[in-house]
Design a protein around this motif. Sequence first.
Motif, PDB file in Angstrom:
ATOM      1  N   LEU A   5       0.833  -1.209   0.000  1.00 25.66           N
ATOM      2  CA  LEU A   5       0.000   0.000   0.000  1.00 25.66           C
ATOM      3  C   LEU A   5       0.868   1.260   0.000  1.00 25.66           C
ATOM      4  N   LEU A   6       1.938   1.242   0.763  1.00 30.72           N
ATOM      5  CA  LEU A   6       2.858   2.379   0.762  1.00 30.72           C
ATOM      6  C   LEU A   6       3.508   2.541  -0.615  1.00 30.72           C
ATOM      7  N   SER A   7       3.790   1.419  -1.270  1.00 35.23           N
ATOM      8  CA  SER A   7       4.363   1.471  -2.620  1.00 35.23           C
ATOM      9  C   SER A   7       3.396   2.128  -3.587  1.00 35.23           C
ATOM     10  N   LEU A   8       2.143   1.742  -3.511  1.00 31.38           N
ATOM     11  CA  LEU A   8       1.127   2.336  -4.377  1.00 31.38           C
ATOM     12  C   LEU A   8       1.017   3.838  -4.127  1.00 31.38           C
ATOM     13  N   ALA A   9       1.010   4.219  -2.859  1.00 35.12           N
ATOM     14  CA  ALA A   9       0.945   5.643  -2.515  1.00 35.12           C
ATOM     15  C   ALA A   9       2.186   6.387  -3.001  1.00 35.12           C
ATOM     16  N   ALA A  10       3.356   5.758  -2.924  1.00 34.07           N
ATOM     17  CA  ALA A  10       4.598   6.405  -3.366  1.00 34.07           C
ATOM     18  C   ALA A  10       4.583   6.658  -4.863  1.00 34.07           C
ATOM     19  N   VAL A  11       4.026   5.733  -5.621  1.00 33.64           N
ATOM     20  CA  VAL A  11       3.978   5.900  -7.075  1.00 33.64           C
ATOM     21  C   VAL A  11       2.935   6.941  -7.465  1.00 33.64           C
ATOM     22  N   LEU A  12       1.770   6.891  -6.839  1.00 35.97           N
ATOM     23  CA  LEU A  12       0.696   7.822  -7.196  1.00 35.97           C
ATOM     24  C   LEU A  12       0.915   9.227  -6.633  1.00 35.97           C
ATOM     25  N   LEU A  13       1.567   9.310  -5.477  1.00 31.29           N
ATOM     26  CA  LEU A  13       1.826  10.600  -4.829  1.00 31.29           C
ATOM     27  C   LEU A  13       3.304  10.697  -4.462  1.00 31.29           C
ATOM     28  N   ALA A  40       5.392  13.073  -4.187  1.00 28.41           N
ATOM     29  CA  ALA A  40       5.831  14.180  -3.338  1.00 28.41           C
ATOM     30  C   ALA A  40       5.282  14.071  -1.916  1.00 28.41           C
ATOM     31  N   SER A  41       4.597  12.982  -1.610  1.00 27.95           N
ATOM     32  CA  SER A  41       4.028  12.779  -0.275  1.00 27.95           C
ATOM     33  C   SER A  41       5.072  12.111   0.628  1.00 27.95           C
ATOM     34  N   PRO A  42       4.752  11.937   1.901  1.00 25.51           N
ATOM     35  CA  PRO A  42       5.660  11.222   2.807  1.00 25.51           C
ATOM     36  C   PRO A  42       5.694   9.708   2.562  1.00 25.51           C
ATOM     37  N   ALA A  43       4.867   9.194   1.671  1.00 26.36           N
ATOM     38  CA  ALA A  43       4.786   7.742   1.452  1.00 26.36           C
ATOM     39  C   ALA A  43       6.133   7.098   1.098  1.00 26.36           C
ATOM     40  N   PRO A  44       6.945   7.694   0.191  1.00 23.96           N
ATOM     41  CA  PRO A  44       8.241   7.055  -0.097  1.00 23.96           C
ATOM     42  C   PRO A  44       9.139   6.948   1.136  1.00 23.96           C
ATOM     43  N   LEU A  45       9.163   8.001   1.949  1.00 26.13           N
ATOM     44  CA  LEU A  45       9.980   7.972   3.161  1.00 26.13           C
ATOM     45  C   LEU A  45       9.479   6.920   4.138  1.00 26.13           C
ATOM     46  N   VAL A  46       8.181   6.827   4.293  1.00 21.85           N
ATOM     47  CA  VAL A  46       7.609   5.828   5.214  1.00 21.85           C
ATOM     48  C   VAL A  46       7.909   4.420   4.712  1.00 21.85           C
ATOM     49  N   LEU A  47       7.829   4.210   3.391  1.00 19.30           N
ATOM     50  CA  LEU A  47       8.160   2.898   2.830  1.00 19.30           C
ATOM     51  C   LEU A  47       9.630   2.565   3.063  1.00 19.30           C
TER      52      LEU A  47
END
Length: 169
Positions: free
Chosen positions: A45-53, A55-62
């Motif tokens: 789910l974090l991967s999906l968020a990192a690809v779609l967003l 510039a969000s914190p998702a890549p860092l959290v992943l």
Amino acid sequence: MSALEVGRGRSAWWLRGAAGGACAGIVLDLALSGVSTVMLAVAALLSLAAVLLPASPAPLVLICTAALLLTLDGGDPLRPAVLVLIPLVHALHLACALAGLLPGGARFDPAAVRPTLRRAAAVQAVALGFAAVAAVVPITRTPEPVELIALLSIAGLALLVIVARQRRR
């Protein structure tokens, strides 16, 4: 101010595709490392968020989640799963950083990312070098003369870096 014309260029979606490839590699690495299904789903789910967003914190959290999942199991810090994770998280970081700067419909010139890719390759080479040195360092107590030589070598390298930076100015 006029827009920079990149000609045909590449679609900014290529950067999101690169982020997706890095995310897929991270999730695969976690799956092969025996991470629980729940945590694997969280990483997906974090991967999906990192690809779609990007510039969000998702890549860092992943990145943090993957690092924690692989280090908390108490295995060898130089095992292949950890060594593979290093370039994958770096690739994710770079791809999301660049994709976060460009809107979805934008185009970019591939030559514009070459310096970034060269720098990333240099960083990865240094990281792999450190891992290689760490792999051959003895686990037992190091004799004092060897420690002294190592400390003097580090001080000498620091001095060389300072002198080189001063000459560059």
